[in-house]
Motif scaffolding. Structure first.
Motif, PDB file in Angstrom:
ATOM      1  N   MET A  10      42.212  47.042  44.312  1.00  9.61           N
ATOM      2  CA  MET A  10      41.332  47.922  45.090  1.00  9.61           C
ATOM      3  C   MET A  10      42.090  49.122  45.656  1.00  9.61           C
ATOM      4  O   MET A  10      41.597  50.247  45.647  1.00  9.61           O
ATOM      5  CB  MET A  10      40.709  47.102  46.221  1.00  9.61           C
ATOM      6  N   LEU A  11      43.304  48.854  46.135  1.00  7.80           N
ATOM      7  CA  LEU A  11      44.080  49.945  46.733  1.00  7.80           C
ATOM      8  C   LEU A  11      44.813  50.740  45.665  1.00  7.80           C
ATOM      9  O   LEU A  11      44.849  51.967  45.708  1.00  7.80           O
ATOM     10  CB  LEU A  11      45.063  49.367  47.753  1.00  7.80           C
ATOM     11  N   ARG A  60      43.153  53.479  43.623  1.00 10.10           N
ATOM     12  CA  ARG A  60      42.841  54.718  44.330  1.00 10.10           C
ATOM     13  C   ARG A  60      43.812  55.822  43.956  1.00 10.10           C
ATOM     14  O   ARG A  60      43.514  57.010  44.101  1.00 10.10           O
ATOM     15  CB  ARG A  60      42.890  54.505  45.853  1.00 10.10           C
ATOM     16  N   GLU A  92      42.904  36.850  46.229  1.00  5.88           N
ATOM     17  CA  GLU A  92      42.445  37.960  47.069  1.00  5.88           C
ATOM     18  C   GLU A  92      43.481  39.070  47.080  1.00  5.88           C
ATOM     19  O   GLU A  92      43.162  40.248  47.041  1.00  5.88           O
ATOM     20  CB  GLU A  92      42.225  37.486  48.505  1.00  5.88           C
ATOM     21  N   LEU A 119      35.388  48.546  40.868  1.00  6.71           N
ATOM     22  CA  LEU A 119      35.913  47.457  41.696  1.00  6.71           C
ATOM     23  C   LEU A 119      34.945  46.278  41.764  1.00  6.71           C
ATOM     24  O   LEU A 119      35.365  45.129  41.867  1.00  6.71           O
ATOM     25  CB  LEU A 119      36.224  47.967  43.109  1.00  6.71           C
ATOM     26  N   CYS A 120      33.646  46.590  41.678  1.00  7.30           N
ATOM     27  CA  CYS A 120      32.663  45.499  41.707  1.00  7.30           C
ATOM     28  C   CYS A 120      32.877  44.553  40.525  1.00  7.30           C
ATOM     29  O   CYS A 120      32.598  43.363  40.621  1.00  7.30           O
ATOM     30  CB  CYS A 120      31.240  46.039  41.694  1.00  7.30           C
ATOM     31  N   TYR A 121      33.377  45.086  39.415  1.00  8.74           N
ATOM     32  CA  TYR A 121      33.655  44.212  38.266  1.00  8.74           C
ATOM     33  C   TYR A 121      34.727  43.180  38.616  1.00  8.74           C
ATOM     34  O   TYR A 121      34.804  42.121  38.030  1.00  8.74           O
ATOM     35  CB  TYR A 121      34.162  45.010  37.056  1.00  8.74           C
ATOM     36  N   HIS A 174      33.850  56.693  39.803  1.00 10.73           N
ATOM     37  CA  HIS A 174      33.034  55.474  39.885  1.00 10.73           C
ATOM     38  C   HIS A 174      33.865  54.288  40.347  1.00 10.73           C
ATOM     39  O   HIS A 174      33.614  53.154  39.930  1.00 10.73           O
ATOM     40  CB  HIS A 174      32.396  55.180  38.531  1.00 10.73           C
ATOM     41  N   LEU A 175      34.831  54.546  41.180  1.00  9.92           N
ATOM     42  CA  LEU A 175      35.759  53.490  41.583  1.00  9.92           C
ATOM     43  C   LEU A 175      35.030  52.259  42.150  1.00  9.92           C
ATOM     44  O   LEU A 175      35.389  51.129  41.834  1.00  9.92           O
ATOM     45  CB  LEU A 175      36.743  54.045  42.624  1.00  9.92           C
ATOM     46  N   ASN A 176      34.014  52.482  42.954  1.00  8.64           N
ATOM     47  CA  ASN A 176      33.315  51.330  43.543  1.00  8.64           C
ATOM     48  C   ASN A 176      32.694  50.448  42.473  1.00  8.64           C
ATOM     49  O   ASN A 176      32.779  49.226  42.533  1.00  8.64           O
ATOM     50  CB  ASN A 176      32.212  51.792  44.501  1.00  8.64           C
ATOM     51  N   THR A 177      32.048  51.079  41.522  1.00  6.94           N
ATOM     52  CA  THR A 177      31.445  50.324  40.433  1.00  6.94           C
ATOM     53  C   THR A 177      32.532  49.536  39.705  1.00  6.94           C
ATOM     54  O   THR A 177      32.373  48.358  39.397  1.00  6.94           O
ATOM     55  CB  THR A 177      30.768  51.286  39.439  1.00  6.94           C
ATOM     56  N   GLU A 228      43.103  42.941  46.230  1.00  7.27           N
ATOM     57  CA  GLU A 228      43.456  44.039  47.137  1.00  7.27           C
ATOM     58  C   GLU A 228      44.417  45.022  46.480  1.00  7.27           C
ATOM     59  O   GLU A 228      44.323  46.234  46.679  1.00  7.27           O
ATOM     60  CB  GLU A 228      44.036  43.473  48.443  1.00  7.27           C
ATOM     61  N   ARG A 281      35.149  41.687  41.496  1.00  8.04           N
ATOM     62  CA  ARG A 281      34.780  40.696  42.520  1.00  8.04           C
ATOM     63  C   ARG A 281      34.105  39.497  41.898  1.00  8.04           C
ATOM     64  O   ARG A 281      33.294  39.628  41.006  1.00  8.04           O
ATOM     65  CB  ARG A 281      33.827  41.303  43.559  1.00  8.04           C
TER      66      ARG A 281
END
Lengths: 721, 275
Positions: free
Chosen positions: B211-212, B215, B204, B271-273, B266-269, B208, B275
């Motif tokens: 994810m951070l 940015r 995790e 990041l989904c990779y 497209h950061l969210n997309t 993180e 997870r």
């Protein structure tokens, strides 16, 4: 019991005309069910039935009624499914009765569906007793409805009880008439056993049960019986009746109705319409009328999450235990993975099954657009039966195709004849006949392709007639037709689950409409997605889903890491639930979009409806007022002094507590609007309310009335507060 | 003045927009003039490092509105500007208004246009983008926030403060109670006022960090990731690595895991990779 004291009957009624309520009152009056135990509308035991106000599975209840002469009579009330998809089941249930109570709503009159079932009852030599219901409603017109029954059906209705099933008013008269007029059964109690199966049910403890009507002889536990059509033999383990709880009895004798439990594994072994007989003294001939029912509408059902395939199979198998008319077989789709091709009796049947799968088994489903069964004549002379667009052979190998046609009968007030004929014409209908059965009721007959009515025909009909038209159809024959397969491509990849077979002339508008719809339901992705409709490789329509430009959380600091992670989780979950068609992620509901192409006109609420909402809201917030010395809050239905604000129950509308007559299912309490059907026929225009004799005051707030030509909304929309 | 004297060296002012009508529409309780007064007071007090928070995608906002705000703010010359796209948070009054159709937000494309125009404008005025929504004059990137984006340890003190620090074989994140009474009671009894502690396993923690870290325009230094977890990001998230690569979103710098401008959009997309 002595046959002369048995009365077997059913109730025929249009949806929401009060069949179940009447049945409830009868059970109360005969002390079958104590009033306090009365769960509203006992006969409809499935959730969905309750919510939709329709009966899906027939069932039977035994009651004992003490007539005025002091004799006790056994009443067997056989409930019939009330929808067009279940005509065969209805006909079997009718066969088990000697009489039928015809319930007609005093505010609505006879509907097409009722008419079809009444004719079915008359064909089966049933004594039909008309009953006029809902006379407690201010908009009731029992006189008019009485004449309608006499004119349209040709039944004397002068003596028809005028009842309110809701309040119980005059329901006693119905019971008395049943004793007087419904003939007693007249079978041979000592002859070889003949029992008609009119419904089947699967019970987890007792196994497959058959609801039967014994015509001759008797059935008792220990007997070995044979199902005459299938040839299967069983040992009877139990016989009983519904009161409406299970109650075992020693035997079912000639004239009686009840259930038979035997060593039957699945409902498929005993089919509705079949005859049970004693193996030792078999009957020579089965009872007439057995038929094998074939599914008319097919669609693919897939789990939204591919890993739930096993659960879906289990659920379908369970439903099948109770519903022999449901068929399914494994199927694979490039877009949707593993699923099932399911066959249904009709569209409603399909909706009920998918809804039960989702609700009772907690499954998320993707259903493909429904298809009818086509006959494809090949160049080689061979005939193929096609129920799945994906399996349609290459056009060059096809000589010609045939599609099923139906005979549709529509009943409507004359004002809507124009729009309805236009609708039928648009759906490739061929006009057959039109009858003015009364000055304000028209019956229109059309021949229509089944493939046109399985999409949105019913909804459009309702919207074009403001909910007043009713509709019934029966399968007619197959006709040669110019059909093509319409495919859809997403970013160049064909999506097999969206393919559909349509008439050549309808392909272009349909292709365009579906592309437009898909453009809206497919979420933007990282790249631009062309959405195309094609016939045999030729593109006939195109839309584009624009690329998403920003997909990033603007803010993320120390304190909200966990929350932002949850958001990502949600986004990821959403993506998982989408289907991959080539490079494109497609949400599950997109596959239904082919089905749900319809005029958006029906989605636009009628301005009057909005006005009603406004008035209702106003009423509910209104201050307390003095009424006969008591301070109280106004409720819908209250009469108010002219000119006062609470005058919303006026003109064509009234507000009531209770169930909305056209409302969606499940709403049983709370404020509802009731339409005065007399005055809402035809487009309402400014000033129309002036001609309306106010029953509860004047219509206020009618500022903007729709202009002619504007399509009204369905009065099915309910007002929830 | 007192704050400055006490050692506070950076101030952040939430302006959001220089258009008072827009401020009102989103329920802000100040005007542009009041902001100007506060800004000047801060400068007078000697603050050399000031941030201004701005927003785009507000109801009724146009690109011209937004650029006008940027112009006015840039003319004031704060060292740092945070320019956020509006996030419609569930449960807020604005959320309810939008759901009820009473308020209409600019569409997706309009917001993206504002954002792009805004970034170009800020760049031209010498503000360098260093995080998704943060821009600074050279040397004025927010050191405080960079700690979050580096997923470095930090300690927070006081009511409702959050802390984050390594534990044994796991990463810990904890928060203090939000009740001042409980905070006082616990401390008086000699106990920590911790409300909730999250135990974050190394997997995790890695996520993180990604994810951070992603940015930031400069992303995550390759060596830093390697030092912290003992393996490279390619090895830790092989599928995600390839997916981001297939989209062409990794920047060219071999010393860093950083996204291209398009990748950051497209950061969210992306990041989904992971997870």
């Amino acid at each position: 019991m002595d046959q002369s004291h048995i009365r077997n009957f059913c109730i025929i009624a249009h949806i929401d005309h009060g069949k179940s309520t009447l049945a409830d009152r009868m059970m109360e009056l005969t002390d079958t069910v104590a009033k306090r135990d009365m769960e509203a509308q006992l006969l409809d035991s499935m959730d969905i039935e309750r919510e939709r106000g329709i009966t899906i599975k027939a069932s039977a209840v035994r009651m004992f009624y003490t007539a005025q002469d002091g004799d006790q009579y056994m009443f067997n009330l056989i409930d019939t499914p009330g929808h067009v998809d279940f005509t065969y089941e209805v006909s079997r249930a009718l066969k088990a009765c000697e009489g039928a109570v015809l319930v007609v709503d005093a505010t609505q009159g006879i509907e097409a569906q009722t008419l079809a079932n009444v004719y079915l009852a008359i064909d089966n030599d049933l004594e039909v007793l008309p009953v006029i219901n809902k006379i407690d409603l201010p908009s009731a017109e029992p006189e008019r409805v009485m004449h309608e029954i006499e004119d349209v059906i040709g039944l004397p209705a002068e003596d028809a009880p005028r009842v309110s099933a809701k309040t119980g008013l005059n329901v006693e008269d119905v019971l008395a008439q049943i004793v007087e007029r419904v003939p007693a059964p007249s079978g041979d109690p000592d002859g070889p056993t003949k029992a008609l199966i009119f419904d089947c049910l699967y019970d987890n403890y007792k196994g497959a049960l058959s609801y039967v009507r014994v015509f001759d002889g008797a059935i008792r536990p220990g007997m070995r019986i044979r199902s005459m059509a299938t040839g299967h033999e069983f040992d009877v383990t139990e016989v009983g009746v519904f009161t409406p709880q299970w109650k075992t009895v020693d035997e079912l004798t000639a004239g009686e109705v009840g259930y038979v439990a035997a060593s039957i594994k699945s409902v498929e072994e005993t089919k509705v319409g079949d005859t049970l007989t004693d193996v030792e003294h078999p009957a020579q001939e089965p009872l007439p009328g057995y038929m094998k029912v074939n599914p008319m509408v097919f669609c693919g059902i897939y789990p939204a999450d591919g890993s739930h395939y096993g659960d879906l199979m289990e659920a379908l198998e369970k439903l099948k235990l109770n519903d022999a008319s449901l068929s399914f077989e494994k199927e694979t789709s490039a877009a949707l993975g593993y699923g099932f091709r399911c066959g249904f009796l009709g569209l409603l049947h399909m909706e009920i099954i998918t809804e039960r799968l989702e609700r009772e088994f907690d499954l998320d489903l993707v259903t493909t657009s429904p298809s009818v069964v086509y006959r494809v004549k090949m160049m080689t002379g061979e005939t193929l039966i096609i129920d799945n667009p994906a399996s349609l052979p290459d056009p060059s190998e096809i000589d010609y195709m045939e599609e099923p046609m139906v005979k549709a009968s529509i009943m409507t007030p004359p004002d809507f004849v124009g729009p309805i004929m236009e609708l039928c014409q648009n759906n490739r209908g061929v006009f057959e006949h039109m009858d003015y059965i009364e000055k304000d009721r028209v019956k229109i007959l059309y021949t229509l392709p089944l493939n046109e009515i399985i999409y949105d025909f019913f909804d459009s009909l309702k919207s074009r007639s403001r909910g007043y038209a009713s509709f019934d159809y029966e399968l007619k024959d197959y006709q040669k037709s110019d059909l093509v397969r319409l495919d859809f491509l997403l970013n160049g990849d064909m999506c097999d689950a969206l393919s559909t077979i349509v008439h050549k002339d309808r392909a272009y508008p349909k292709g365009r409409a579906v592309c437009e719809k898909l453009k809206d339901v497919i979420p933007r992705q990282q790249f631009e997605i062309p959405v195309q409709a094609a016939i045999g490789g030729k593109i006939i329509a195109r839309e584009t889903v624009k690329a998403v430009r920003k997909d990033v959380l603007a803010k993320c600091y120390g304190g909200d890491i966990s929350r932002k992670k949850k958001l990502l989780e949600k986004q990821k979950e959403g993506k998982k639930r989408m289907r991959q068609v080539g490079t494109v992620s497609v949400p599950s509901d997109a596959f239904m979009s082919v089905l749900r192409i319809t005029d958006d006109r029906r989605l636009r609420p009628h301005p009057l409806l909005r006005e009603e909402v406004r008035l209702l809201r106003f009423l509910l917030r209104a201050p307390r007022y003095d009424r006969g010395g008591v301070s109280r809050r106004p409720v819908p239905g209250d009469r108010a002094k002219p000119g006062s604000a609470a005058l919303c129950g006026a003109g064509p509308f009234r507000f009531l507590w209770g169930r909305h007559p056209h409302g969606p299912a499940g709403e049983r309490s709370g404020p509802h609007l009731e339409y005065d059907t007399q005055h809402l026929r035809g487009p309402l225009r400014r000033g129309d309310h002036r001609g309306v004799q106010p029953r509860h005051g004047v219509l206020r707030g009618l500022r903007e009335a729709p202009r002619r030509g504007r399509e009204p909304a369905v009065p099915g929309a309910s007002i929830r507060q | 003045m007192k704050l400055r004297a006490a050692g506070v060296n950076r101030l952040s002012l939430g302006l959001q927009s220089a258009n008072d009508d827009l401020l009102k529409a989103v329920g802000r309780i100040h005007t542009y003039d009041q902001f100007l007064t506060a800004y000047r007071a801060a400068r007078d007090a000697g603050f050399q490092n000031i941030n201004v928070d701005l927003m785009h995608g507000l109801p009724g906002q146009t690109q011209a509105d937004y650029l006008d705000t940027l112009q006015k703010v840039c003319d004031l010359g704060p060292e740092h500007i945070s320019a956020y796209a509006l996030i419609l948070e569930d449960g807020t009054p604005l959320y309810k208004q939008v759901k009820a159709g009473e308020t209409v937000l600019p569409d997706e494309d309009a917001v993206a246009d504002m954002e792009d125009a805004g970034m170009a404008f800020l760049k031209q005025r010498g503000y360098e983008r260093y995080e998704v929504s943060n821009f600074a004059k050279p040397g004025f990137a927010c050191k405080h926030n960079l700690i979050y984006w580096d997923d470095a340890p930090y300690l927070g003190f006081g009511v409702a403060a959050h802390s984050s620090a390594p534990g044994e074989g796991e990463w810990l994140r904890w928060s203090n109670t939000e009740s001042i009474l409980e905070y006082l009671r616990k401390l008086k009894r000699g106990r920590l006022p911790t409300a909730e502690t999250l135990h974050i396993d190394p997997r995790e923690e890695m996520f993180e960090v990604v994810m951070l870290g992603l940015r930031k325009v400069k992303g995550i230094p390759r060596q830093a990731f390697l030092d912290r977890f003992g393996l490279s990001l390619e090895k830790a998230f092989p599928d995600a690595w390839l997916n981001v690569q297939a989209n062409g979103w990794w920047s060219d710098d071999p010393a860093r895991y950083a996204l291209t401008e398009q990748g950051m959009d497209h950061l969210n997309t992306a990041l989904c990779y992971f997870r």
